[in-house]
Write a protein that holds these residues in place. Structure first.
Motif, PDB file in Angstrom:
ATOM      1  N   GLY A  21      -3.665  -7.987  -4.593  1.00  0.00           N
ATOM      2  CA  GLY A  21      -4.459  -9.120  -4.153  1.00  0.00           C
ATOM      3  C   GLY A  21      -5.078  -8.896  -2.791  1.00  0.00           C
ATOM      4  O   GLY A  21      -4.857  -7.881  -2.125  1.00  0.00           O
ATOM      5  N   THR A  22      -5.876  -9.849  -2.353  1.00  0.00           N
ATOM      6  CA  THR A  22      -6.469  -9.776  -1.025  1.00  0.00           C
ATOM      7  C   THR A  22      -5.371  -9.896   0.026  1.00  0.00           C
ATOM      8  O   THR A  22      -4.300 -10.468  -0.234  1.00  0.00           O
ATOM      9  CB  THR A  22      -7.487 -10.899  -0.829  1.00  0.00           C
ATOM     10  N   HIS A 277      -4.369   3.997 -10.715  1.00  0.00           N
ATOM     11  CA  HIS A 277      -3.150   3.224 -10.452  1.00  0.00           C
ATOM     12  C   HIS A 277      -2.686   3.404  -9.013  1.00  0.00           C
ATOM     13  O   HIS A 277      -2.237   2.446  -8.368  1.00  0.00           O
ATOM     14  CB  HIS A 277      -2.040   3.648 -11.415  1.00  0.00           C
ATOM     15  N   LEU A 278      -2.788   4.618  -8.506  1.00  0.00           N
ATOM     16  CA  LEU A 278      -2.332   4.885  -7.141  1.00  0.00           C
ATOM     17  C   LEU A 278      -3.256   4.256  -6.105  1.00  0.00           C
ATOM     18  O   LEU A 278      -2.804   3.795  -5.057  1.00  0.00           O
ATOM     19  CB  LEU A 278      -2.207   6.389  -6.920  1.00  0.00           C
ATOM     20  N   VAL A 279      -4.542   4.203  -6.394  1.00  0.00           N
ATOM     21  CA  VAL A 279      -5.467   3.515  -5.498  1.00  0.00           C
ATOM     22  C   VAL A 279      -5.169   2.012  -5.486  1.00  0.00           C
ATOM     23  O   VAL A 279      -5.192   1.364  -4.432  1.00  0.00           O
ATOM     24  CB  VAL A 279      -6.930   3.791  -5.907  1.00  0.00           C
ATOM     25  N   ALA A 280      -4.855   1.473  -6.649  1.00  0.00           N
ATOM     26  CA  ALA A 280      -4.487   0.053  -6.712  1.00  0.00           C
ATOM     27  C   ALA A 280      -3.217  -0.225  -5.920  1.00  0.00           C
ATOM     28  O   ALA A 280      -3.076  -1.281  -5.288  1.00  0.00           O
ATOM     29  CB  ALA A 280      -4.307  -0.368  -8.173  1.00  0.00           C
ATOM     30  N   ARG A 335      -8.629  -2.212   4.866  1.00  0.00           N
ATOM     31  CA  ARG A 335      -8.822  -1.046   4.013  1.00  0.00           C
ATOM     32  C   ARG A 335     -10.298  -0.714   3.966  1.00  0.00           C
ATOM     33  O   ARG A 335     -11.099  -1.561   3.588  1.00  0.00           O
ATOM     34  CB  ARG A 335      -8.295  -1.297   2.590  1.00  0.00           C
ATOM     35  N   PRO A 336     -10.695   0.525   4.350  1.00  0.00           N
ATOM     36  CA  PRO A 336      -9.800   1.538   4.902  1.00  0.00           C
ATOM     37  C   PRO A 336      -9.415   1.212   6.344  1.00  0.00           C
ATOM     38  O   PRO A 336     -10.157   0.540   7.061  1.00  0.00           O
ATOM     39  CB  PRO A 336     -10.637   2.814   4.837  1.00  0.00           C
TER      40      PRO A 336
END
Length: 407
Positions: A21-22, A277-280, A335-336
């Motif tokens: 989420g944010t 998935h890893l970025v999430a 992010r980033p």
């Protein structure tokens, strides 16, 4: 925390990607150091605990108020830690109240040496802790040397067995350094022999006594070897249907190393799904998905940021501090992140999130500098500066010891 086994499952049976989420909507896992009192003298203790009562720790009423606030704030998980949390005078009352408040996930982080005492494991089991993490830093005398007390290994192992005998989910936590790296295979063997549910390898973080012993951190080649062994064991365990879960902590570059391993063993579609998935997941979660309350009630971005305090729960509730306008929390949640050096140029910063910022702070005086514990080469992270160097040059300021260097 990098959940190695979980992401191995994604390579075999991919599932839809769930985005975090944010920043304003994410509730943190709270690691609460209930006390600095501890019966051991661990060389890498980030709280610099010892076996006496420290002044200024939260009173019983203040601690109860913290539990009520955390419950109302609906945090996803609460980890009761220390020091040795079982050493706190009102531990059982706090634990019972936490269970009544029905936190979604309630864990105990302990050195394990008290769990074998009469009745202790029974009470832990009766309270229904979802997980008990027990720290061991090698086998036998090696663990005792790290932990500063003879017999610590045998007592902790007795604690593991007492919990397992009562159906409590147990994990072993192991901080890897130069002096105990050779025990990693035996630690994994111990997990399988004792039916341990989870193995957590922690990379050294430069905080507390861990900062004084940062010269003991492994050379990068040794870290890569350790990760290769974990991946091999994890894959073998998974393929044979055994239940041991393997996770790592305090070096989010582990996820990038795993992607590189997947690239050598799986097709491009599987690797792309894994990376999504890893970025999430987003890597390092200090100040966003994880928070710390120390024994005196001070709120920190995580357990290793003891020198940076957001505020004190003695003044207002944790939930108000965490949703306030603290500038460091705001930047950690960006992010980033405003990363510099190799971390800023890295092609995988969306995966690791810039890794562990406190190491950069301790070595350079700048929390946004490159993490010196990233063990991947420049080529492996997509950085081309012609040198393919592996580590940052340490800060030479007065508050840092220039004798501590990385290889």
């Amino acid at each position: 925390m990098f959940r190695l086994t979980q992401y191995m499952h994604q390579l075999l049976q991919p599932t839809p990607v769930v985005r975090r989420g944010t920043p304003g909507s994410v509730k943190p896992v709270v690691i609460w150091n209930l006390t600095r009192t501890c019966n051991l003298k661990c060389r890498h203790c980030y709280t610099v605990s010892s076996d006496h009562v420290f002044p200024g720790e939260l009173t019983h009423d203040q601690a109860m108020g913290v539990l009520d606030d955390l419950s109302a704030f609906r945090i996803p998980a609460l980890i009761l830690s220390g020091g040795e949390p079982l050493s706190r005078f009102d531990f059982w009352e706090l634990a019972e109240r936490a269970r009544q408040l029905d936190f979604r996930h309630l864990s105990l982080s302990t050195n394990g040496t008290k769990l074998g005492d009469p009745g202790v494991a029974d009470r832990v089991a009766a309270l229904g802790f979802d997980y008990v993490g027990i720290s061991l830093d090698g086998i036998g005398a090696t663990n005792d040397w790290f932990r500063g007390i003879e017999g610590a290994f045998d007592n902790a192992l007795a604690g593991v067995r007492a919990c397992k005998a009562r159906g409590v989910k147990v994990g072993l936590r192991y901080t890897i350094t130069r002096d105990n790296a050779h025990h990693l295979p035996a630690m994994l063997d111990l997990c399988e022999a004792e039916g341990v549910d989870k193995f957590y390898l922690s990379h050294l973080v430069y905080a507390g006594r861990g900062d004084k012993h940062r010269a003991e951190d492994q050379e990068h080649a040794h870290t890569r070897q350790a990760m290769d062994l974990l991946i091999e064991r994890g894959w073998n365990t998974l393929s044979k249907g055994r239940p041991l879960e393997i996770v790592t902590g305090n070096n989010d570059a582990d996820a990038v190393w795993f992607i590189r391993w997947a690239e050598r063993n799986f097709d491009a579609q599987a690797v792309a799904q894994l990376r999504d998935h890893l970025v999430a997941w987003g890597g390092n979660s200090s100040g966003l998905g994880v928070a710390n309350i120390d024994p005196q009630g001070r709120v920190h971005p995580d357990t290793y940021w003891s020198d940076y305090t957001v505020g004190s729960v003695k003044e207002k509730p944790f939930s108000q501090w965490w949703t306030g306008d603290d500038p460091m929390l705001a930047t950690l949640r960006t992010r980033p992140r405003p990363l510099k050096g190799r971390c800023g140029a890295c092609a995988f910063k969306d995966v690791c999130g810039g890794n562990t910022r406190i190491r950069a702070l301790q070595l350079t005086g700048d929390p946004w500098s490159e993490d010196p514990a990233c063990y991947l080469s420049n080529a492996a992270i997509g950085v081309d500066d012609g040198s393919d160097r592996l580590a940052v040059t340490p800060f030479r300021g007065k508050s840092h010891d220039p004798a501590h260097r990385f290889f």
